[in-house]
Design a protein around this motif. Structure first.
Motif, mmCIF file in Angstrom:
data_model
loop_
_atom_site.group_PDB
_atom_site.id
_atom_site.type_symbol
_atom_site.label_atom_id
_atom_site.label_comp_id
_atom_site.label_asym_id
_atom_site.label_seq_id
_atom_site.Cartn_x
_atom_site.Cartn_y
_atom_site.Cartn_z
ATOM 1 N N LEU A 189 24.037 -105.697 -68.365
ATOM 2 C CA LEU A 189 24.365 -104.584 -67.495
ATOM 3 C C LEU A 189 23.385 -104.433 -66.349
ATOM 4 O O LEU A 189 23.717 -103.861 -65.322
ATOM 5 C CB LEU A 189 24.410 -103.283 -68.308
ATOM 6 C CG LEU A 189 25.504 -103.200 -69.370
ATOM 7 C CD1 LEU A 189 25.386 -101.906 -70.137
ATOM 8 C CD2 LEU A 189 26.875 -103.316 -68.739
ATOM 9 N N SER A 235 29.483 -98.554 -70.106
ATOM 10 C CA SER A 235 29.654 -98.686 -68.664
ATOM 11 C C SER A 235 30.381 -99.971 -68.299
ATOM 12 O O SER A 235 30.083 -101.046 -68.814
ATOM 13 C CB SER A 235 28.287 -98.661 -67.970
ATOM 14 O OG SER A 235 28.402 -98.981 -66.608
ATOM 15 N N GLY A 236 31.339 -99.839 -67.391
ATOM 16 C CA GLY A 236 32.043 -101.010 -66.882
ATOM 17 C C GLY A 236 33.114 -101.567 -67.788
ATOM 18 O O GLY A 236 33.740 -102.579 -67.444
ATOM 19 N N ARG A 264 39.394 -103.654 -54.634
ATOM 20 C CA ARG A 264 38.412 -103.674 -55.719
ATOM 21 C C ARG A 264 37.255 -104.601 -55.336
ATOM 22 O O ARG A 264 37.471 -105.702 -54.843
ATOM 23 C CB ARG A 264 39.070 -104.147 -57.006
ATOM 24 C CG ARG A 264 38.179 -104.091 -58.239
ATOM 25 C CD ARG A 264 38.947 -104.567 -59.447
ATOM 26 N NE ARG A 264 39.351 -105.958 -59.300
ATOM 27 C CZ ARG A 264 40.354 -106.516 -59.976
ATOM 28 N NH1 ARG A 264 41.075 -105.793 -60.809
ATOM 29 N NH2 ARG A 264 40.661 -107.783 -59.801
ATOM 30 N N SER A 284 33.488 -106.332 -56.533
ATOM 31 C CA SER A 284 32.443 -106.656 -57.508
ATOM 32 C C SER A 284 31.155 -106.878 -56.725
ATOM 33 O O SER A 284 30.889 -107.970 -56.230
ATOM 34 C CB SER A 284 32.824 -107.903 -58.313
ATOM 35 O OG SER A 284 31.799 -108.240 -59.217
ATOM 36 N N ARG A 307 28.262 -104.818 -60.066
ATOM 37 C CA ARG A 307 28.824 -103.492 -60.261
ATOM 38 C C ARG A 307 30.216 -103.469 -59.630
ATOM 39 O O ARG A 307 30.371 -103.752 -58.447
ATOM 40 C CB ARG A 307 27.947 -102.418 -59.604
ATOM 41 C CG ARG A 307 26.577 -102.247 -60.268
ATOM 42 C CD ARG A 307 26.736 -101.611 -61.631
ATOM 43 N NE ARG A 307 25.464 -101.342 -62.292
ATOM 44 C CZ ARG A 307 24.903 -102.133 -63.189
ATOM 45 N NH1 ARG A 307 25.518 -103.253 -63.539
ATOM 46 N NH2 ARG A 307 23.759 -101.818 -63.751
ATOM 47 N N VAL A 308 31.233 -103.150 -60.437
ATOM 48 C CA VAL A 308 32.621 -103.165 -59.983
ATOM 49 C C VAL A 308 33.036 -101.753 -59.605
ATOM 50 O O VAL A 308 32.974 -100.838 -60.438
ATOM 51 C CB VAL A 308 33.555 -103.725 -61.067
ATOM 52 C CG1 VAL A 308 34.994 -103.750 -60.568
ATOM 53 C CG2 VAL A 308 33.111 -105.129 -61.469
ATOM 54 N N GLU A 346 36.118 -99.328 -57.444
ATOM 55 C CA GLU A 346 37.565 -99.416 -57.263
ATOM 56 C C GLU A 346 38.029 -99.124 -55.851
ATOM 57 O O GLU A 346 39.226 -99.195 -55.581
ATOM 58 C CB GLU A 346 38.263 -98.457 -58.232
ATOM 59 C CG GLU A 346 37.847 -97.013 -58.082
ATOM 60 C CD GLU A 346 38.461 -96.120 -59.151
ATOM 61 O OE1 GLU A 346 39.462 -96.548 -59.753
ATOM 62 O OE2 GLU A 346 37.938 -95.024 -59.391
ATOM 63 N N PHE A 362 24.744 -97.060 -63.018
ATOM 64 C CA PHE A 362 25.825 -97.657 -63.795
ATOM 65 C C PHE A 362 27.142 -97.055 -63.315
ATOM 66 O O PHE A 362 27.176 -95.918 -62.819
ATOM 67 C CB PHE A 362 25.628 -97.407 -65.291
ATOM 68 C CG PHE A 362 24.348 -97.967 -65.830
ATOM 69 C CD1 PHE A 362 24.291 -99.253 -66.339
ATOM 70 C CD2 PHE A 362 23.181 -97.218 -65.817
ATOM 71 C CE1 PHE A 362 23.106 -99.773 -66.826
ATOM 72 C CE2 PHE A 362 21.989 -97.731 -66.300
ATOM 73 C CZ PHE A 362 21.952 -99.011 -66.807
ATOM 74 N N VAL A 363 28.225 -97.804 -63.465
ATOM 75 C CA VAL A 363 29.523 -97.374 -62.933
ATOM 76 C C VAL A 363 30.511 -97.172 -64.069
ATOM 77 O O VAL A 363 30.375 -97.745 -65.146
ATOM 78 C CB VAL A 363 30.073 -98.406 -61.929
ATOM 79 C CG1 VAL A 363 29.180 -98.526 -60.723
ATOM 80 C CG2 VAL A 363 30.253 -99.776 -62.589
ATOM 81 N N GLN A 364 31.494 -96.325 -63.800
ATOM 82 C CA GLN A 364 32.590 -96.061 -64.734
ATOM 83 C C GLN A 364 32.065 -95.706 -66.124
ATOM 84 O O GLN A 364 32.321 -96.389 -67.107
ATOM 85 C CB GLN A 364 33.525 -97.270 -64.806
ATOM 86 C CG GLN A 364 34.243 -97.576 -63.505
ATOM 87 C CD GLN A 364 35.132 -96.443 -63.044
ATOM 88 O OE1 GLN A 364 35.838 -95.823 -63.832
ATOM 89 N NE2 GLN A 364 35.093 -96.137 -61.765
#
Length: 831
Positions: free
Chosen positions: A7, A39-40, A53, A55, A65-66, A68, A90-92
């Motif tokens: 991560l 996360s992710g 999208r 990345s 890190r993805v 949207e 961190f995402v999502q």
């Protein structure tokens, strides 16, 4: 496996130190660690209709890190990357057990995925990214939970949930005009971590000294300091040495982009310029009644004003109506309007004030249109039938077809198109995006590479046999986003697949010596494969257009259209007559006209791509070569340097679908054996961990064994070693097809021999069929042939393995690639 290593972001030890510094409780620490672990995991943008999208290869986190959306979440991610107060993010992240109160007053418990979990030097925060239009719409709903307090937006359920764990919650609002800000941030981020030369550092020191006295534009600095360019300005902005109006002013406008040493001053100037830009780009607000009047009212006003002029001149009586009209004209002139405003009629306001439909007819129309929008009704004539049935249920007569058709056309056509045609149907009727809300092209040469593929609309002549099965090829093209320069290409047989993408990247590095910072792709299977993800990991950001959203990859699509139109359609064998169908005579079809060899077509293809296209002027009368020269002079090359070495060749080699190894024979890839002395030596003590076939040379394979990559070779390596790259590529693409043809040919011969034997057996007397014991061969024990079978396995047919229980390979690795349609050879077919 170390999850945190995958991560990225702050390490476990760094997080423990932050938790202690912030005084977080054990419950809060446990919840944050759970969010990090999850996360992710949520796939983002899979069903998004208009989102790109991304990345992002994060420098701050040393991991991907993805996000949207590239005009909302990506902008905030760039802010975090350039913020020295941010330690990682961190995402999502999943937030569970969030309590909400419904409109009925009941308590509702649910979960949500917030966009960012940010670790700062002074705290930990949860961030949700939204656009202002979305927030205004949500706030307009009854009992809305999204509330604006001053300049900030709040959402109570998220804020209360975060507070119980010692976290803060914030709503980040994307700029109303995101294009300029995103363009500037992308350019700044491309220079993060770039080392300066001694001469560049001296130039930047002089610039900082000059800016310490007063702000100056980039053009003024370039005039006063020799060697100062926009590239140095971007590096200073990315390093927070100086500040500028990043949101409102493109950095390419060197005479208008001012640099400041004070962040607050730069923000104030930026906000002022942004308000001015927003006013210029705001929707029109018209106050003049004459501009808003209908054509009928204007025509009547002109006639009435002419009558008033005649009456005032004494040529006609001044009636009571004209006297009132004169007062209205005088009032309009006093208010600053045209005299015609006082003469305007209100004929346009006449007509029905309310709907003439019965309530039951309106209900029937609403039900029919709902079925239309949901895709249950596909044809317009069927909509008439559904509406008539709905009216019959309600006991009223149906309205006319013209009125129903007007109601249908007033609906959003995208809803019906999406329900009936999916993503492609949606984008076929989707209106063009408002230019105010679009992203802008990159400002640096080599920064963004747009890649797309298509079928080359030409059938080749059979220059390698008379029955070549793939009469057409697939080509990939890569276009620079800043200059529209063609950067690289690949031409392959068969459908689009990873080989073509790998060949394009090799061609890119061979021609330019660097790789792009960002690659923009569609969502084809090869563009979302594990191979491209592994190749770009740590070095290249990947952007994916929405499904069927060709408009987001427009410059590559345009180049493909020009290549087919100016090359393929101009040569014998063009498939354009095939596309026209029955309107073209059979003797003009592509199969009848295919006379151009592959090598000749390839030569014409690259000549047009690299010689004609770069010199073709665009809408602004500037050709891509001129734009490239200006961009390189101002900013330089923004790509990442890449050497042409074995590391790069291995990274661009393709992992086969199936491969195996044998300690004596080497490694078998796609029914071909590859061997070398170092490989045989290594196989005595280690098992190979990976194998990759070179995407260009069919006689080379790279094998990972014992922590070392070893090169292995096919038995034909010497025969094509002196061949050109194009000839090797042709062999690489042709060999799988040749193996497939050979297998089919052998099957036909075996079938023919089987039928011949069956006919011969059927012609024998019936008594011979019933005496197998009299056959001298059948009386021999099967084990008598065991030595012969065993010895044949070590003879000239190395690939043949017929001894039961003794397979020729000790291990088999299955690496399935769904997009690769090449069929492997039967065992024993090729050695």
């Amino acid at each position: 496996m170390n999850v945190q290593r995958e991560l990225g972001g702050p390490s476990a030890a760094e997080r423990e130190e932050l938790y202690a510094r912030f005084g977080m409780t054990s419950r809060g620490i446990e919840e944050v660690e759970r969010m990090i672990a999850d996360s992710g995991l949520r796939p983002v943008g899979k069903s998004a209709l208009t989102n790109v999208r991304v990345s992002l290869q994060s420098t701050k986190n040393q991991a991907a890190r993805v996000v949207e959306s590239h005009t909302c979440e990506l902008v905030f991610a760039y802010e975090l990357e350039l913020d020295p107060n941010v330690l990682g993010y961190f995402v999502q992240v999943a937030c569970r057990q969030i309590s909400r109160t419904t409109s009925s007053g009941r308590n509702h418990i649910s979960s949500a995925h917030l966009d960012f979990l940010v670790f700062r030097k002074d705290g930990i925060e949860l961030v949700e990214c939204k656009t202002s239009s979305w927030l205004v719409y949500e706030a307009s709903k009854p009992e809305a939970k999204w509330v604006k307090a001053g300049d900030c937006w709040r959402y109570a359920p998220y804020g209360e949930w975060a507070a119980q764990f010692g976290l803060t919650f914030r709503v980040w609002v994307a700029p109303e005009l995101p294009g300029v800000y995103l363009q500037n941030l992308e350019a700044c981020y491309a220079l993060v971590g770039v080392d300066l030369t001694a001469a560049e550092q001296l130039v930047i020191d002089r610039a900082q000294k000059m800016l310490s006295r007063q702000p100056a534009s980039i053009e003024e600095l370039a005039t006063a300091i020799p060697g100062f360019t926009t590239r140095q300005a971007l590096w200073m902005l990315a390093s927070r040495k100086v500040y500028g109006p990043l949101v409102s002013t493109p950095v390419v406008l060197a005479d208008k982009f001012f640099l400041y040493t004070c962040d607050i001053q730069a923000r104030e100037v930026d906000a002022t310029l942004l308000r001015a830009n927003a006013g210029l780009l705001a929707d029109a607000v018209v106050h003049d009644p004459l501009l808003k009047a209908s054509a009928t009212d204007r025509k009547r006003a002109i006639k009435s004003y002419a009558e008033l002029q005649e009456a005032l001149a004494g040529k006609a009586p001044l009636t009571k109506r004209l006297r009132g009209l004169a007062k209205a004209v005088a009032a309009a002139v006093a208010a600053g309007f045209s005299p015609l405003v006082g003469c305007l009629t209100k004929f346009a306001n006449s007509g029905n004030r309310s709907s003439r439909l019965l309530p039951e007819q309106e209900q029937a129309a609403a039900a029919a249109l709902l079925a239309w929008n949901r895709g249950k009704v596909q044809l317009v004539r069927h909509l008439d039938y559904v509406f008539a049935d709905e009216c019959l249920k309600r006991g009223v007569a149906p309205i006319g077809k013209s009125r129903l058709d007007a109601l249908r056309r007033a609906e959003d056509p995208r809803r019906h198109a999406l329900a009936t045609g999916g993503f492609r149907g949606f984008h076929r009727v989707r209106p063009s995006t408002d230019p105010r809300f679009r992203s802008l092209p990159p400002i640096g040469y080599g920064h963004v590479l747009y890649v797309d593929s298509s079928v080359f609309d030409l059938r080749y002549a059979a220059d390698h046999g008379d029955d070549i099965p793939p009469p057409k090829a697939t080509f990939y093209v890569g276009i620079d986003g800043c200059t529209r320069m063609p950067m690289a290409h690949s031409l392959i047989f068969g459908p689009a697949r990873t080989d073509g993408l790998a060949l394009l990247l090799r061609e890119y590095v061979k021609r330019h010596g660097f790789l792009p910072k960002i690659i923009h792709l569609d969502r084809g299977s090869e563009n979302t494969s594990k191979w491209i993800t592994e190749f770009c990991d740590g070095r290249i950001t990947i952007r994916h257009s929405p499904t069927a959203g060709s408009a987001w990859n427009g410059i590559a699509e345009s180049a493909i259209k020009q290549i087919n139109g100016q090359v393929a359609h101009q040569l014998p064998g063009s498939t354009l007559p095939d596309q026209r169908g029955r309107s073209v005579d059979g003797r003009f079809k592509s199969k009848s006209q295919a006379r151009v060899a592959f090598t000749m077509a390839h030569e014409l293809f690259i000549q047009y791509l690299y010689e004609d296209l770069p010199r073709t002027p665009g809408q602004d009368d500037r050709c891509p070569i001129e734009v490239r020269d200006d961009a390189v002079q101002a900013i330089g090359v923004m790509g990442t340097p890449c050497e042409w070495n074995d590391d790069f060749l291995i990274r661009t080699s393709i992992r086969p679908r199936r491969w195996s190894f044998d300690k004596r024979k080497g490694v078998r890839v796609d029914s071909s054996w590859f061997v070398s002395d170092p490989l045989i030596t290594a196989l005595r003590t280690h098992a190979p961990g990976d194998a990759r076939a070179d995407c260009c040379d069919p006689t080379i394979c790279f094998v990972l064994i014992g922590g070392t990559w070893i090169k292995a070779f096919h038995c034909r390596v010497q025969s094509i070693a002196s061949a050109s790259d194009l000839e090797k590529l042709f062999a690489r693409l042709w060999w799988p097809i040749a193996r497939t043809n050979a297998r089919r040919g052998r099957d036909r011969i075996v079938r023919s021999r089987y039928d011949r034997h069956q006919l011969a057996i059927a012609a024998l007397p019936a008594t011979q069929h019933l005496a197998p014991s009299s056959d001298p061969v059948s009386s021999i024990e099967p084990t008598a042939f065991a030595p012969c079978i065993a010895s044949s396995g070590s003879g000239g047919h190395e690939g043949l393995d017929v001894s039961p229980g003794t397979p020729s390979t000790e291990e088999t690795h299955d690496n399935a690639l769904d997009f690769d349609s090449l069929e492997p050879l039967d065992e024993g077919e090729d050695s």
